[in-house]
Design an enzyme around this catalytic site. Sequence first.
Site, PDB file in Angstrom:
ATOM      1  N   GLU A 247       0.837  -1.373  -0.094  1.00 30.24           N
ATOM      2  CA  GLU A 247      -0.056   0.082  -0.010  1.00 30.24           C
ATOM      3  C   GLU A 247       0.815   1.258   0.001  1.00 30.24           C
ATOM      4  OE1 GLU A 247      -3.933   1.835   2.375  1.00 30.24           O
ATOM      5  OE2 GLU A 247      -2.079   1.182   3.540  1.00 30.24           O
ATOM      6  N   HIS A 323     -11.417  -1.921   2.476  1.00 34.88           N
ATOM      7  CA  HIS A 323     -11.899  -1.581   3.640  1.00 34.88           C
ATOM      8  C   HIS A 323     -11.750  -0.243   4.084  1.00 34.88           C
ATOM      9  CE1 HIS A 323      -7.828  -1.965   4.315  1.00 34.88           C
ATOM     10  NE2 HIS A 323      -7.706  -1.568   5.709  1.00 34.88           N
TER      11      HIS A 323
HETATM   12  O1  TEU Z   1      -4.452   2.732   5.313  1.00 35.18           O
HETATM   13  C1  TEU Z   1      -3.404   4.023   5.226  1.00 35.18           C
HETATM   14  C2  TEU Z   1      -3.967   5.171   4.484  1.00 35.18           C
HETATM   15  O2  TEU Z   1      -3.512   5.636   4.102  1.00 35.18           O
HETATM   16  C3  TEU Z   1      -5.438   5.717   5.281  1.00 35.18           C
HETATM   17  O3  TEU Z   1      -5.007   6.644   6.190  1.00 35.18           O
HETATM   18  C4  TEU Z   1      -6.039   6.096   4.293  1.00 35.18           C
HETATM   19  O4  TEU Z   1      -5.720   7.306   3.746  1.00 35.18           O
HETATM   20  C5  TEU Z   1      -7.399   6.298   5.090  1.00 35.18           C
HETATM   21  O5  TEU Z   1      -7.908   5.219   5.578  1.00 35.18           O
HETATM   22  C6  TEU Z   1      -8.553   6.726   3.849  1.00 35.18           C
HETATM   23  O6  TEU Z   1      -9.507   7.070   4.634  1.00 35.18           O
HETATM   24  C7  TEU Z   1      -3.810   1.649   5.962  1.00 35.18           C
HETATM   25  C8  TEU Z   1      -5.100   0.577   6.123  1.00 35.18           C
HETATM   26  O7  TEU Z   1      -5.615   0.072   5.234  1.00 35.18           O
HETATM   27  C9  TEU Z   1      -5.954   1.453   7.160  1.00 35.18           C
HETATM   28  O8  TEU Z   1      -7.100   0.652   7.406  1.00 35.18           O
HETATM   29  C10 TEU Z   1      -5.302   1.722   8.591  1.00 35.18           C
HETATM   30  O9  TEU Z   1      -6.028   2.400   9.215  1.00 35.18           O
HETATM   31  C11 TEU Z   1      -4.047   2.487   8.319  1.00 35.18           C
HETATM   32  O10 TEU Z   1      -3.158   1.862   7.234  1.00 35.18           O
HETATM   33  C12 TEU Z   1      -2.998   2.343   9.468  1.00 35.18           C
HETATM   34  O11 TEU Z   1      -2.833   1.069   9.825  1.00 35.18           O
END
Ligand code: TEU
Length: 552
Positions: A247, A323
Amino acid sequence: MTWWKKSVVYQIYPRSFYDSNGDGLGDIRGIIEKLDYLEKLGIDVIWLSPVYESPQDDNGYDISDYRNIWSKFGTNEDMFELIDKAHEKNIKIVMDLVANHTSDEHKWFVESKKSKDNPYRDYYFWRDEKNNWESYFSGPAWQFDETTGQYYLHLFTKKQPDLNWENPVVRNEIWDMMKFWMDKGVDGWRMDVISSISKYTDFPDYDLEEGEIGIGDYHTNGPKLHDYIKEMNKEVLSKYDCMTVGEAPGSSPENALLFCGKDRDELNMIFTFDHMDLDRNMDSEIGKWSLRDLDLVEFKETLEAWQTSLYNKGWNSLYLENHDQARVVSRWGNDKEYRKESAKMFALVYQMMQGTPYIYQGQEIGMVNTDFDIEDYKDVEIRNAYKDLVLERKLTTKEDFMKAVHRISRDNARTPMQWNDSSNGGFTSGEPWLKVNPSYKTINVEESLADEDSIFYFYKKLIDQRHDDDMITDAEFRLVDKDNKKVFAYERYLGDKSILIIANFYSEPVDFDLDTYKLEDYRLDLSNYKDMVADGNKISLRPYEAIMLKNY
Ligand code: TEU
């Protein structure tokens, strides 16, 4: 050819998938019970959002023990059984690697905060002074800790302290943990915010006045990022036949090649946010909660840039939901009159590009956004933002904030999976942890399986296309009639072969002229309507109509 190029991945958010024991939370046994369903859909890989021990401040993205399954999800034995049973069906399992941060309840952090000379002190970032960085989940990115009178860094909630990857001991701990799971049969990793693991350790204050610099530039793509990923590849990944997807907030079609370029020995692919952030005013003070309409031309150009930049050089991941994102039919389609049509239109458009497609649970039955009140939402991101932007700083009204929540909030995707029209959509016999979307009465798996024309079977056909037609994996991409504001059309071409995807993105009918392409050279291969209406070279597209034409 590597297997992950011909694979379709299905993402499971375990707490919302299927509850086997009536405690209101999904669990691993629930996933085992639904493997037949996934086999029927035809997917190749399951990506499991985190299932490890965790205080669940961020639904498991705050891990307190990497080597044990959270007791409410099951046991390690359940997880091993899931791996084995999935493998028996030729389904691979990818786990979530959340290693940018841990929970503050992880043993490493509990030790780290005890004293400045604790052996775990340097597992995290401790400083006497904080800088002006903000957490992604509202408020400062530094939390003061009284025990030692210093601040620690947390890019997400204060219960998610950032790990210090500069410390080789930390990196080795992570490599060992990855090997632990891979030796049990895990087939790969989705890597949470991997682009943030290397920090600018002088922690420069934001200086956002200058040029194009945004907050993300300070939090992502740090100086040692690719050294760390290369080390991970050498120490762990290269020893297994696995798939990896990082990601990567802050990535661009150009720097993507640093992660997934053919000779880089890093990752197979990354998740970009470029196409998902286009309906948000990121530069405004209320950031992602300030929305704008999606501009189709901009959307097409963004995807084009990724398709062309990575062709023959890297590999794309393809997604419209996960998600953290809302349901695409509600966000950009039409979840009222044309729910099925628009769900299928999006499916055809994104799945037939080059890359590895991801389906988020419920997307295959066209699940829709929620219409909850603020009290019903559980996500720490929404709750913190509401408190900060609406209640404390009053930067926006509750009404405007809720409009954004209903269109983009993460809980839209996290409502329980809708299995049938019995109470709670058949997700649990208990009290669900988050309200079930009332739409379960009409939108559910049972209904989809009984209707041969359903979104489910449309996805199944797209998955078959990817398995059976090498053009879908190999052919080059180009936009057709790029500036068209209503229609998303592209070609996949290789040698003499050509595929045309033509999709009406809106509720109004629109005519589309094939221009230099000759309709008579093509046949209709797939569509979300029963037939195609054309006059000469002009196709009359009905609302959300999407067609795939092939000249072979
Ligand atoms: O998401 C990383 C992220 O960039 C998020 O802040 C995203 O921009 C935001 O959720 C959009 O609304 C990852 C995971 O996918 C997320 O579920 C976690 O909360 C986050 O990292 C922290 O681990």
